[in-house]
Design a protein around this motif. Structure first.
Motif, PDB file in Angstrom:
ATOM      1  N   ALA A 193       0.825  -1.218   0.000  1.00 11.68           N
ATOM      2  CA  ALA A 193       0.000   0.000   0.000  1.00 11.68           C
ATOM      3  C   ALA A 193       0.850   1.254   0.000  1.00 11.68           C
ATOM      4  O   ALA A 193       0.372   2.338  -0.364  1.00 11.68           O
ATOM      5  N   THR A 194       2.101   1.143   0.402  1.00  8.03           N
ATOM      6  CA  THR A 194       2.987   2.315   0.403  1.00  8.03           C
ATOM      7  C   THR A 194       3.191   2.866  -1.005  1.00  8.03           C
ATOM      8  O   THR A 194       3.513   4.040  -1.168  1.00  8.03           O
ATOM      9  N   TRP A 195       3.008   2.023  -2.015  1.00 10.45           N
ATOM     10  CA  TRP A 195       3.118   2.514  -3.389  1.00 10.45           C
ATOM     11  C   TRP A 195       2.047   3.555  -3.676  1.00 10.45           C
ATOM     12  O   TRP A 195       2.325   4.603  -4.272  1.00 10.45           O
ATOM     13  N   LEU A 196       0.830   3.278  -3.240  1.00 10.58           N
ATOM     14  CA  LEU A 196      -0.254   4.251  -3.423  1.00 10.58           C
ATOM     15  C   LEU A 196       0.073   5.572  -2.742  1.00 10.58           C
ATOM     16  O   LEU A 196      -0.099   6.655  -3.304  1.00 10.58           O
ATOM     17  N   LEU A 197       0.523   5.474  -1.487  1.00  8.90           N
ATOM     18  CA  LEU A 197       0.767   6.673  -0.709  1.00  8.90           C
ATOM     19  C   LEU A 197       1.937   7.471  -1.267  1.00  8.90           C
ATOM     20  O   LEU A 197       1.938   8.708  -1.208  1.00  8.90           O
ATOM     21  N   GLU A 198       2.938   6.785  -1.807  1.00  8.97           N
ATOM     22  CA  GLU A 198       4.052   7.520  -2.417  1.00  8.97           C
ATOM     23  C   GLU A 198       3.590   8.254  -3.668  1.00  8.97           C
ATOM     24  O   GLU A 198       3.996   9.394  -3.918  1.00  8.97           O
ATOM     25  N   CYS A 199       2.730   7.603  -4.471  1.00  8.34           N
ATOM     26  CA  CYS A 199       2.172   8.289  -5.648  1.00  8.34           C
ATOM     27  C   CYS A 199       1.433   9.552  -5.226  1.00  8.34           C
ATOM     28  O   CYS A 199       1.584  10.620  -5.841  1.00  8.34           O
ATOM     29  N   PHE A 200       0.637   9.440  -4.179  1.00 11.26           N
ATOM     30  CA  PHE A 200      -0.155  10.593  -3.725  1.00 11.26           C
ATOM     31  C   PHE A 200       0.737  11.677  -3.133  1.00 11.26           C
ATOM     32  O   PHE A 200       0.549  12.865  -3.389  1.00 11.26           O
ATOM     33  N   LYS A 201       1.717  11.264  -2.356  1.00  9.67           N
ATOM     34  CA  LYS A 201       2.563  12.219  -1.644  1.00  9.67           C
ATOM     35  C   LYS A 201       3.485  12.982  -2.585  1.00  9.67           C
ATOM     36  O   LYS A 201       3.754  14.166  -2.378  1.00  9.67           O
ATOM     37  N   THR A 202       3.968  12.324  -3.618  1.00  9.73           N
ATOM     38  CA  THR A 202       4.946  12.943  -4.509  1.00  9.73           C
ATOM     39  C   THR A 202       4.346  13.460  -5.807  1.00  9.73           C
ATOM     40  O   THR A 202       5.037  14.112  -6.588  1.00  9.73           O
ATOM     41  N   SER A 203       3.078  13.159  -6.079  1.00  9.52           N
ATOM     42  CA  SER A 203       2.443  13.514  -7.352  1.00  9.52           C
ATOM     43  C   SER A 203       3.213  12.957  -8.542  1.00  9.52           C
ATOM     44  O   SER A 203       3.280  13.563  -9.605  1.00  9.52           O
ATOM     45  N   LYS A 204       3.813  11.785  -8.346  1.00 11.10           N
ATOM     46  CA  LYS A 204       4.534  11.104  -9.415  1.00 11.10           C
ATOM     47  C   LYS A 204       4.148   9.628  -9.411  1.00 11.10           C
ATOM     48  O   LYS A 204       3.836   9.079  -8.362  1.00 11.10           O
ATOM     49  N   TYR A 205       4.216   9.030 -10.574  1.00 15.86           N
ATOM     50  CA  TYR A 205       3.948   7.598 -10.669  1.00 15.86           C
ATOM     51  C   TYR A 205       5.155   6.860 -10.112  1.00 15.86           C
ATOM     52  O   TYR A 205       6.222   6.832 -10.714  1.00 15.86           O
ATOM     53  N   ALA A 206       4.982   6.275  -8.927  1.00 17.53           N
ATOM     54  CA  ALA A 206       6.103   5.655  -8.223  1.00 17.53           C
ATOM     55  C   ALA A 206       6.511   4.345  -8.881  1.00 17.53           C
ATOM     56  O   ALA A 206       5.694   3.649  -9.503  1.00 17.53           O
ATOM     57  N   ASP A 207       7.778   4.003  -8.722  1.00 11.81           N
ATOM     58  CA  ASP A 207       8.324   2.753  -9.255  1.00 11.81           C
ATOM     59  C   ASP A 207       7.774   1.578  -8.456  1.00 11.81           C
ATOM     60  O   ASP A 207       7.965   1.489  -7.245  1.00 11.81           O
ATOM     61  N   GLU A 208       7.082   0.658  -9.127  1.00 13.74           N
ATOM     62  CA  GLU A 208       6.474  -0.475  -8.422  1.00 13.74           C
ATOM     63  C   GLU A 208       7.502  -1.443  -7.858  1.00 13.74           C
ATOM     64  O   GLU A 208       7.259  -2.102  -6.846  1.00 13.74           O
ATOM     65  N   SER A 209       8.684  -1.541  -8.505  1.00 14.83           N
ATOM     66  CA  SER A 209       9.671  -2.531  -8.072  1.00 14.83           C
ATOM     67  C   SER A 209      10.126  -2.288  -6.642  1.00 14.83           C
ATOM     68  O   SER A 209      10.425  -3.238  -5.907  1.00 14.83           O
ATOM     69  N   LYS A 210      10.168  -1.034  -6.236  1.00 13.62           N
ATOM     70  CA  LYS A 210      10.566  -0.703  -4.862  1.00 13.62           C
ATOM     71  C   LYS A 210       9.560  -1.241  -3.852  1.00 13.62           C
ATOM     72  O   LYS A 210       9.916  -1.602  -2.728  1.00 13.62           O
ATOM     73  N   HIS A 211       8.299  -1.324  -4.233  1.00 11.51           N
ATOM     74  CA  HIS A 211       7.224  -1.706  -3.324  1.00 11.51           C
ATOM     75  C   HIS A 211       6.700  -3.121  -3.610  1.00 11.51           C
ATOM     76  O   HIS A 211       5.640  -3.493  -3.093  1.00 11.51           O
ATOM     77  N   LYS A 212       7.426  -3.886  -4.390  1.00 13.32           N
ATOM     78  CA  LYS A 212       6.963  -5.219  -4.777  1.00 13.32           C
ATOM     79  C   LYS A 212       6.837  -6.129  -3.555  1.00 13.32           C
ATOM     80  O   LYS A 212       7.689  -6.137  -2.675  1.00 13.32           O
ATOM     81  N   VAL A 213       5.745  -6.899  -3.527  1.00 12.87           N
ATOM     82  CA  VAL A 213       5.508  -7.857  -2.432  1.00 12.87           C
ATOM     83  C   VAL A 213       6.090  -9.203  -2.833  1.00 12.87           C
ATOM     84  O   VAL A 213       5.693  -9.782  -3.848  1.00 12.87           O
ATOM     85  N   ASP A 214       7.034  -9.700  -2.057  1.00 11.72           N
ATOM     86  CA  ASP A 214       7.571 -11.046  -2.245  1.00 11.72           C
ATOM     87  C   ASP A 214       6.852 -11.962  -1.271  1.00 11.72           C
ATOM     88  O   ASP A 214       7.086 -11.905  -0.058  1.00 11.72           O
ATOM     89  N   MET A 215       5.965 -12.777  -1.794  1.00 13.35           N
ATOM     90  CA  MET A 215       5.134 -13.604  -0.933  1.00 13.35           C
ATOM     91  C   MET A 215       5.969 -14.598  -0.135  1.00 13.35           C
ATOM     92  O   MET A 215       6.890 -15.222  -0.656  1.00 13.35           O
TER      93      MET A 215
END
Length: 1003
Positions: A193-215
């Motif tokens: 969920a931090t990916w969503l919040l980073e997009c909102f906080k920075t007004s930029k499309y955040a890199d998903e790889s940084k927030h990838k979930v490794d099950m």
């Protein structure tokens, strides 16, 4: 050949000197072979000089009140009334490409994908949020509002259209269930969920790889192993990402130009069930956009703080909401907070029904299964939200199970089928849905007002989202009259609108396809294809009725909707969530406590005796964006707004005043641009490591089990710590404890002997030393209330459930075979064992306003069954079984009471290790050279092997096992019953001469 793709629709085309230069001509050329109703045009160069939201809205009403605009065509959002049209009247704003693509594909596409707003970073995404068991309904709403504010679509049914799956833990059992199905889908990204919040906080499309979930599962493991992963485990990766998000100084570059909350002070309702992380993030947003935040411990704090003017809550059924409403404070909810972010100005939440804390639900889900037709974009989102708030559910298709069909324009397959083939489906307009919520009753659908399907042609006040709580929004004539006064100021600009009409209306049926058709990914959804009609028209909305999801605890969506909706009103529906049990701490030890829930021991006594054995609805997506059109500061807006409410005839003068304030606004904006972000953001130590923070949380959590100590810690540090970091539940707990303390002080100080004392604090300090009793209560006083406990505490008598604390007293009616009593005999030292009358007499004195100190003495209430000799043994340096040289014990499976309970008792009295007898070797005590002189002079060696057995039946096997293990030597074996241990504990002495309850001894 003419097509009816755009039949009955009215278009407003925006023209300017930039991206929309030739829009009108291009739209006209594209639609020349299609049936449409009207095309209107607005020239940006003719825009009046307005920068107040209310004035812009009145101008829009004047221009387009009766033109029933369905779509606005523009390649940018740089026109005067973008926010009014898009977020107030919910009119879809689409680029010219939308018309081109609709024609190319021969059906109406989803309008949200063609938004020209650059802030809609997620407009090409479709997001599924996994409902972790610890995620509250409010948390889910918060995440989904962010998704739709950034232009994305939030689904609660997993389909092959989903581009992103949002999770808050790699250990989430719900995530584990769906992972095998989606791991091989290349275009679906699983992110935190931090990916969503980073997009909102920075007004930029955040890199998903940084927030990838490794099950955290093995693909080859069996299904049961996957599902049994506990959601209570901490996902350290998620924790680290959240810390990085908090420490990030990169902020929304566009939003920093607007301090639209400046001058406003917010409070958050104690009953708003946000998790600690989101709660903290919300506070950070308030401060970043210029607002202030203050916590409140009690309702009096709201009364006394004159600066508080904004309240965020969930339900109208709370005392804090009632107080704020009485004071005239703005009372909004999470939806309101994100909408004022869209408008970039603070608007009274009363202006929109769903912006205020929610009312109680009117419908059961089975009674409101609603579909809709000829609504687009944010209109659909609004309908879905309002339906969910009312307790119902929405579907994208129309089937025999639908109870209602909402109609905007009376044509199309859904409308035809509902009126001709489905007699049980009530066909109404949106006014019925809104008035049901506004009036709080289920209205008759047969009223003429609700059967008028040309309602939107009566004026903009009949559009969706226009019924407010504080005025009659359907006074269209009055609105037009008010708007005309604004318009008079700008007639000199010679504003014109070029109007193009098709000039024809036909009866040809509406044959549009859906904006984007959803194809289910899994077999969890069994859709009746014969019943579903017009699916292409409304495909991307959630079909919750005809879907059964394996991702919601294997319940059907109707039941799931009811359960999830019950979380919305915490006061009316007391649903205990796992969040209450596993809510995480945030902040370091230098911050105030953030998880104040006490883990108390169960009040039920556990008796150890030989004769007794102890024993996820659619959260609505909300397309959004922010205009670059400058607005005046909120102070000016509120002033104008109040003026217009008081005397609408003065609107022209008010606009003149607003114009004079433009210079002040420019200075304010310039100042906000240069203000350091460090003054806005919460302060953090970026060098602090994750491991240190988690260690700090663990230590803080250990401290929080003592309510009074936590309160004292809070009081000592509240001036230097950020009280705003506390959770609402934690603040509520502190408020409750503080009220108890104050009430207890009043009761104690009202005693006759103390009432004349002038220095109350000094009196209480002396009274605290009257008794030195820190006690367990067992077998009595189960009904003692918190106030009485606090009163006793003021006199030096502490009643607690935590025997691990440094206690010195047991209060019991007699010698009991309870866990508490056994554990109490292990206290070092045990000063008192008192009867219940000790507490009873003290409280009688206090409540009769008489001082018990000096009259009620501990010595007069000692339990006679326990003599002073036993109490003296608790002062020895060694424990009971340590003195008997017994360190390890074996237990057979037939011993009553439970091995865990018995083990805890034995270990409190000096046993180091307890083992249930199984295949492992028997535990032994390695002290073969020790000799004990018994009372009669006989010397023995302490037992090398001690076994507690339930009966004689196993003794022979035990003897044989010991002999084999001890080289055919039987020496050193002692087999006893649990009663032998009980009697030893009661006497605090092991008597090896005693033969009672000994099943075998070779000592």
């Amino acid at each position: 050949m003419p097509s009816n793709l755009f039949r009955c629709f009215n278009f407003l085309v925006i023209e300017d000197d930039k991206e929309n230069k030739d829009n009108l001509q291009e739209v006209t050329n594209l639609l020349k072979d299609f049936e449409y109703n009207n095309i209107y045009c607005f020239h940006v160069k003719n825009s009046p000089n307005l920068n107040n939201y209310n004035s812009i809205k009145k101008f829009f009403i004047k221009e387009y009140n009766y033109k029933s605009i369905h779509f606005i065509i523009s390649n940018n959002v740089d026109f005067l009334f973008y926010q009014v049209a898009a977020f107030d009247y919910l009119i879809p704003i689409v680029s010219l490409q939308w018309i081109e693509q609709c024609i190319s594909r021969n059906h109406l596409l989803r309008t949200l994908n063609f938004s020209p707003d650059p802030k809609h970073l997620l407009k090409d995404t479709t997001i599924y949020i996994v409902r972790n068991p610890t995620m509250t309904h409010t948390d889910y709403r918060f995440y989904s509002e962010i998704v739709t504010a950034l232009g994305g679509v939030c689904l609660d049914v997993l389909t092959n259209k989903v581009t992103h799956i949002i999770s808050i833990s790699c250990f989430d059992p719900n995530m584990v269930k769906i992972y095998p199905m989606i791991k091989n889908i290349g275009n679906t990204k699983i992110v935190y969920a931090t990916w969503l919040l980073e997009c909102f906080k920075t007004s930029k499309y955040a890199d998903e790889s940084k927030h990838k979930v490794d099950m955290a599962i093995n693909d080859d493991s069996d299904n049961d192993t996957r599902i049994n992963i506990s959601y209570t485990r901490i996902d350290e990766r998620f924790e680290d990402l959240w810390e990085d998000l908090e420490n990030s100084s990169e902020l929304c570059s566009q939003s920093i130009k607007k301090k639209y909350l400046e001058g406003h002070t917010f409070i958050i309702d104690l009953d708003l069930s946000l998790s600690s992380k989101i709660y903290k993030f919300l506070i950070q947003l308030i401060k970043f956009y210029g607002g202030n935040f203050v916590p409140y411990i009690k309702l009096d704090d709201i009364e006394s703080n004159k600066n508080i003017d904004c309240f965020i809550g969930e339900s109208i059924n709370t005392k804090s909401f009632e107080l704020c409403k009485k004071k005239g404070i703005y009372t909004g909810n999470i939806i309101w907070f994100f909408n004022i972010w869209l408008f970039e100005t603070l608007i009274d939440p009363k202006k929109k029904m769903i912006w205020s804390p929610f009312k109680s639900k009117l419908f059961k889900s089975k009674d409101l299964i609603l579909s809709h037709t000829n609504y687009f974009g944010q209109e659909r989102i609004y309908i879905q939200k309002l339906t969910e708030i009312l307790g119902g559910i929405t579907t994208t298709s129309l089937s025999s199970q639908n109870t209602h069909l909402l109609v905007k324009i009376p044509f199309g397959k859904k409308y035809l089928n509902a009126t001709t083939k489905k007699p049980n489906c009530k066909v109404i307009n949106h006014i019925w849905l809104e008035k049901c919520y506004l009036e709080g009753v289920i209205l008759d659908t047969d009223q003429d007002l609700f059967k008028d399907f040309d309602i939107c042609q009566k004026g903009l006040s009949y559009f969706l989202n226009q019924i407010g709580n504080d005025d009659n929004s359907h006074e269209a004539d009055k609105d037009e009259e008010n708007a005309s006064k604004v318009y008079e100021l700008f007639e000199k600009n010679n504003i014109t609108n070029d109007t193009f009409s098709s000039g024809e209306e036909t009866d040809i049926g509406f044959s549009t396809a859906n904006e984007n058709q959803i194809n289910p990914l899994f077999n969890y959804m069994s859709i009746d294809r014969k019943e579903n009609v017009d699916t292409k028209e409304d495909g991307l909305n959630l079909n919750k009725l005809n879907s059964k999801s394996g991702f919601q605890s294997e319940k059907d969506n109707l039941e799931s909707n009811q359960v999830e909706s019950s979380l919305q009103n915490k006061k009316d529906n007391k649903v205990e969530t796992e969040e209450d049990k596993y809510q995480e701490l945030f902040g370091s030890l230098s911050e105030p406590p953030t998880n104040f829930n006490t883990n108390s021991i169960n009040d039920t006594e556990q008796i150890i005796d030989n004769n007794d054995i102890s024993s996820n609805n659619n959260i609505d997506s909300n397309n959004s964006g922010m205009s670059h059109t400058p607005l005046v500061s909120k102070q000016s807006f509120i002033s104008e707004d109040k003026s217009s409410r008081a005397d609408r005839d003065m609107i022209v003068n008010e606009i003149d005043k607003l114009t004079n304030n433009e210079n002040k606004l420019s200075k304010t904006l310039d100042k906000s641009l240069t203000q350091p972000t460090d003054d806005i953001l919460e302060q953090y130590n970026p060098t602090e490591t994750s491991s240190r923070r988690r260690a700090a949380r663990a230590k803080a959590e250990k401290r929080l089990h003592e309510d009074i100590e936590s309160l004292n810690e809070f009081e000592r540090n509240k001036k230097k710590k950020r009280i705003g970091d506390l959770l609402p539940s934690e603040i509520e707990k502190l408020e409750h404890i503080k009220e108890l303390k104050n009430k207890a002080k009043e009761v104690v100080l009202s005693m006759k002997e103390l009432s004349h004392e002038s220095n109350k604090e000094e009196t209480l300090k002396k009274l605290k030393h009257s008794y030195n009793v820190k006690a367990f209560v067992t077998g009595c006083h189960d009904d003692i209330n918190e106030l009485d406990k606090e009163i006793l505490s003021l006199m030096g008598i502490q009643i607690t459930e935590d025997y691990k604390s440094k206690l010195n007293c047991i209060i019991a009616p007699k010698k009991l075979r309870t866990v508490k009593f056994f554990n109490g005999l292990s206290f070092h030292p045990l000063e008192y064992i008192l009867t219940p009358e000790f507490i009873t007499k003290i409280l009688e004195y206090v409540h009769h306003k008489e001082n018990p100190v000096g009259v009620i003495k501990c010595e007069d209430f000692r339990l006679q069954e326990i003599d002073n000799e036993i109490l003296e043994k608790t002062k020895l340096n060694s424990k009971l079984f340590e003195r008997a040289y017994i360190a390890n014990v074996n237990i057979t499976s037939d011993v009553t009471g439970g091995i865990e309970t018995i083990s805890s008792i034995l270990m409190n009295h000096g046993i180091k290790k307890v083992q249930r007898i199984g295949k492992s070797p028997l535990l032994v005590n390695n002290h073969s050279h020790k000799r004990i002189i018994l009372k009669r002079g006989k010397a023995i060696h302490p037992p090398r092997c001690v076994i507690i057995a339930g009966s004689n039946s196993n003794v022979r096997k035990l003897k044989k096992r010991w002999s084999t293990m001890n080289n055919d030597n039987m020496d050193g074996l002692l087999v006893v019953t649990w009663d032998w241990c009980v009697q030893s504990i009661f006497q605090l002495d092991v008597d090896y001469n005693e033969k009672k309850d000994v099943l075998y001894s070779s000592l």
